[in-house]
Design a protein around this motif. Sequence first.
Motif, PDB file in Angstrom:
ATOM      1  N   TYR A  41       0.825  -1.199   0.000  1.00 34.66           N
ATOM      2  CA  TYR A  41       0.000   0.000   0.000  1.00 34.66           C
ATOM      3  C   TYR A  41       0.866   1.259   0.000  1.00 34.66           C
ATOM      4  O   TYR A  41       0.523   2.266  -0.612  1.00 34.66           O
ATOM      5  CB  TYR A  41      -0.925   0.010   1.214  1.00 34.66           C
ATOM      6  CG  TYR A  41      -1.944  -1.113   1.217  1.00 34.66           C
ATOM      7  CD1 TYR A  41      -2.482  -1.581   0.026  1.00 34.66           C
ATOM      8  CD2 TYR A  41      -2.361  -1.700   2.405  1.00 34.66           C
ATOM      9  CE1 TYR A  41      -3.414  -2.606   0.019  1.00 34.66           C
ATOM     10  CE2 TYR A  41      -3.294  -2.722   2.406  1.00 34.66           C
ATOM     11  CZ  TYR A  41      -3.823  -3.170   1.209  1.00 34.66           C
ATOM     12  OH  TYR A  41      -4.741  -4.181   1.210  1.00 34.66           O
ATOM     13  N   ASN A 110      -8.338  -4.374  -1.809  1.00 37.79           N
ATOM     14  CA  ASN A 110      -7.522  -3.175  -1.885  1.00 37.79           C
ATOM     15  C   ASN A 110      -8.370  -1.929  -1.629  1.00 37.79           C
ATOM     16  O   ASN A 110      -7.901  -0.965  -1.013  1.00 37.79           O
ATOM     17  CB  ASN A 110      -6.868  -3.094  -3.262  1.00 37.79           C
ATOM     18  CG  ASN A 110      -5.954  -1.901  -3.409  1.00 37.79           C
ATOM     19  OD1 ASN A 110      -4.814  -1.916  -2.972  1.00 37.79           O
ATOM     20  ND2 ASN A 110      -6.443  -0.845  -4.046  1.00 37.79           N
ATOM     21  N   PHE A 114      -7.099   0.500   1.284  1.00 41.25           N
ATOM     22  CA  PHE A 114      -6.311   1.572   0.666  1.00 41.25           C
ATOM     23  C   PHE A 114      -7.180   2.556  -0.108  1.00 41.25           C
ATOM     24  O   PHE A 114      -7.076   3.774   0.060  1.00 41.25           O
ATOM     25  CB  PHE A 114      -5.259   0.977  -0.276  1.00 41.25           C
ATOM     26  CG  PHE A 114      -4.435   2.011  -0.994  1.00 41.25           C
ATOM     27  CD1 PHE A 114      -3.405   2.679  -0.341  1.00 41.25           C
ATOM     28  CD2 PHE A 114      -4.686   2.321  -2.331  1.00 41.25           C
ATOM     29  CE1 PHE A 114      -2.654   3.646  -1.003  1.00 41.25           C
ATOM     30  CE2 PHE A 114      -3.933   3.276  -2.994  1.00 41.25           C
ATOM     31  CZ  PHE A 114      -2.914   3.938  -2.327  1.00 41.25           C
TER      32      PHE A 114
END
Length: 258
Positions: A41, A110, A114
């Motif tokens: 990340y 993700n 993030f």
Amino acid sequence: MNPKKFIRSDYGSLPRAIRSTMFMCTKQIFDGGFLCVAGGYFVQAVQFVMLIFIWKSLEKGGALNQGTSLHQLMTYTLMAAIFHQELNIISSATSALWEGSIIGRHWIPNFLFFGLPLWLLSPLLFINPWPVSAANGILAFLSLILAASLGFAIDLLFASFAMHLKNGCWAALAVREAIYALLSGEMIPFSLFPKEIGTVFSLLPLGSVAHGPLTIYTGAAGNYQTIIGLQIFWNVILWIAAIHIFRKSKERMVSFGG
């Protein structure tokens, strides 16, 4: 009378053995601790910030193409980072051949860890995270679904390619990474290329992956119907090709580990 057949292992029945193996494969994701995952990340965040600085430098130097605004570029890059996992589909199909973990792993979203925090922080970076209009947002979401479907077909093709390389999965992944970021438009919008090159890239299969939904979202696309129609066309063509090639390639599959 047909006797019942049971498959036994050290873990008990077959379903329990499969669940135990999947759990062990899942733990591999966190090999090296949480910092190993967080490092990925961090790299994405650094890439995002660098691209934002590059676009601002181009705008100050007057190097942006006519019709390409800094606002569109920053929103384009923001949404590319947020939906990176959906725009660049990389399943375990290729690497699992080498690792012996073909049964799969748990998915770490993700977007949750993030993308969503980045979206919430984007106003602090003076980036507008919203689509240019509600209609564009709806069309971009539809385009994103088609892009993800196309990404899975491309991923299956690369997995088939790895089978022909006799478990040369890292070579297949290296080839993929070398061409994907450029030809999909995820990193550099096609509007920054010379017009002829950008047009050609947008017509290619990879051009329908990131370029399609991101240009619709930012309002940079001229004809939304053409983009979605092209995505549907490439989905049909590549899924037919991927299924056919995978069926031919799986006879060559060799896997170690497990």
